[in-house]
Write an enzyme that holds these catalytic residues in place. Structure first.
Site, mmCIF file in Angstrom:
data_model
loop_
_atom_site.group_PDB
_atom_site.id
_atom_site.type_symbol
_atom_site.label_atom_id
_atom_site.label_comp_id
_atom_site.label_asym_id
_atom_site.label_seq_id
_atom_site.Cartn_x
_atom_site.Cartn_y
_atom_site.Cartn_z
ATOM 1 N N SER A 68 0.795 -1.224 0.000
ATOM 2 C CA SER A 68 0.000 0.000 0.000
ATOM 3 C C SER A 68 0.828 1.274 0.000
ATOM 4 O O SER A 68 0.385 2.283 -0.536
ATOM 5 C CB SER A 68 -0.939 -0.005 1.204
ATOM 6 N N HIS A 96 -5.270 -3.469 -2.665
ATOM 7 C CA HIS A 96 -4.925 -2.456 -3.674
ATOM 8 C C HIS A 96 -4.854 -3.022 -5.080
ATOM 9 O O HIS A 96 -4.484 -2.309 -6.009
ATOM 10 C CB HIS A 96 -3.609 -1.774 -3.290
ATOM 11 N N LYS A 127 -11.448 0.500 -1.826
ATOM 12 C CA LYS A 127 -10.438 1.157 -2.686
ATOM 13 C C LYS A 127 -11.012 1.219 -4.106
ATOM 14 O O LYS A 127 -11.958 1.948 -4.335
ATOM 15 C CB LYS A 127 -9.134 0.388 -2.611
HETATM 16 C C1 LIG Z 1 -3.368 -3.571 2.421
HETATM 17 C C2 LIG Z 1 -4.616 -3.150 3.138
HETATM 18 N N1 LIG Z 1 -5.395 -4.101 3.675
HETATM 19 C C3 LIG Z 1 -6.537 -3.778 4.318
HETATM 20 C C4 LIG Z 1 -6.931 -2.478 4.445
HETATM 21 C C5 LIG Z 1 -8.192 -2.186 5.197
HETATM 22 O O1 LIG Z 1 -9.158 -1.670 4.387
HETATM 23 P P1 LIG Z 1 -10.424 -0.991 5.053
HETATM 24 O O2 LIG Z 1 -9.912 0.195 5.790
HETATM 25 O O3 LIG Z 1 -11.272 -0.618 3.897
HETATM 26 O O4 LIG Z 1 -11.032 -1.992 5.945
HETATM 27 C C6 LIG Z 1 -6.165 -1.451 3.900
HETATM 28 C C7 LIG Z 1 -6.605 -0.042 4.054
HETATM 29 O O5 LIG Z 1 -5.881 0.898 4.038
HETATM 30 C C8 LIG Z 1 -4.970 -1.798 3.221
HETATM 31 O O6 LIG Z 1 -4.176 -0.846 2.699
#
Ligand SMILES: Cc1ncc(COP(=O)(O)O)c(C=O)c1O
Length: 280
Positions: A68, A96, A127
């Protein structure tokens, strides 16, 4: 997932750059955790071999398919091979990548052709899918097991049906409109080429997540604020989200980024970077 499948005596190998949600899931799991250097396939392979050589317990490898904050890919093919060869289980966070990669838009697991060797994937819907929440994809028995056994799922209110419906519509768009992915790829290529020509210290790779390394925390914030004043919603990412000394802007390209916007963005960025003395 991470509190349901790994059991006491098992081992979870986790990439050091995994997202906080994975880290917390792993901390809540009863399995032992081993943090592995970023994308260090050789170490993962060695640790998995130890498992095969008789050390007890199941082994799980947990990675993001597209990281990310760096926008780089995990070596999924190598991880998949290593897991398949040693009976380990590969868990991939496609947060992502879902909606962006693969012929059907399901993510990097599809794009790299490793679906048959990945145990489970986590697909964040907030996302590219433009909704919220997330879903797990994997074999029917594993999903059934989760439904029956995952305490955070069982003992919390279900997401509202409207959310599921919006996600359903989003998945239809992803599957039915691959031209959006092609447009995104073209915009990313244009922006990356323009950044390279301008000498901007951007992260390598070809993904839509483009880190622009600044280093100093204050300077990164100043550059982000200068860009925001020009109408670009670019954020500064600082420790502890990224390692100390690597504060950066995190540019995330979306499908509506036009050439015209890129033409305005690159000079605004170079001028903001020059303004804080970030070497160009
Ligand atoms: C790699 C990764 N996994 C999981 C998440 C969690 O997503 P959410 O905040 O939509 O639950 C994120 C959010 O930034 C992320 O970057």
């Amino acid at each position: 997932m991470l509190t349901t499948f790994p059991e006491p005596g098992d081992v979870i190998l986790s990439d050091e750059r995994n997202h906080a949600s994975l880290i917390d899931g792993i901390r809540l799991s009863p399995a032992r955790r081993e943090i592995v250097a970023h994308n260090d396939v050789a170490t993962v392979r060695r640790m998995l071999e130890r498992g095969r050589a008789g050390e007890p317990g199941e082994r799980f490898v947990v990675v993001e398919s597209l990281f990310s904050m760096d926008g780089d890919e995990a070596p999924l093919v190598q991880y998949a091979e290593a897991c398949a060869a040693t009976g380990a289980h590969l868990i991939v966070d496609e947060a992502h990548a879902v909606g962006i990669y693969g012929g059907r838009g399901t993510g990097l697991i599809e794009e790299r052709g490793v679906a048959d060797r990945v145990f489970l994937s986590i697909n964040a819907a907030g996302k590219a899918l433009g909704v919220a929440g997330a879903f797990v994809a994997g074999p029917a028995w594993a999903i059934d097991y989760l439904i029956q056994r995952a305490r955070p799922f069982i003992f919390s209110t279900a997401p509202p049906p409207a959310l599921a419906s919006a996600l359903d519509a989003s998945l239809d768009i992803v599957e039915g409109e691959p031209q959006r992915r092609a447009r995104l790829r073209a915009a990313v290529e244009t922006l990356r080429a323009r950044l390279a020509t301008a000498g901007v210290p951007a992260g390598a790779g070809s993904s839509h997540i483009i880190p622009i390394f600044v280093g100093d925390n204050g300077a990164a914030v100043a550059v982000a604020e200068a860009l925001q004043a020009c109408g670009f919603d670019v954020r500064a990412i600082r420790p502890p989200t990224v390692p100390p000394g690597t504060a950066r802007l995190r540019v995330s390209v979306n499908v509506n980024l036009t050439d015209d916007l890129i033409d305005r963005f690159v000079p605004a960025l170079t001028s903001a970077l020059t303004g804080v003395g970030a070497g160009l």
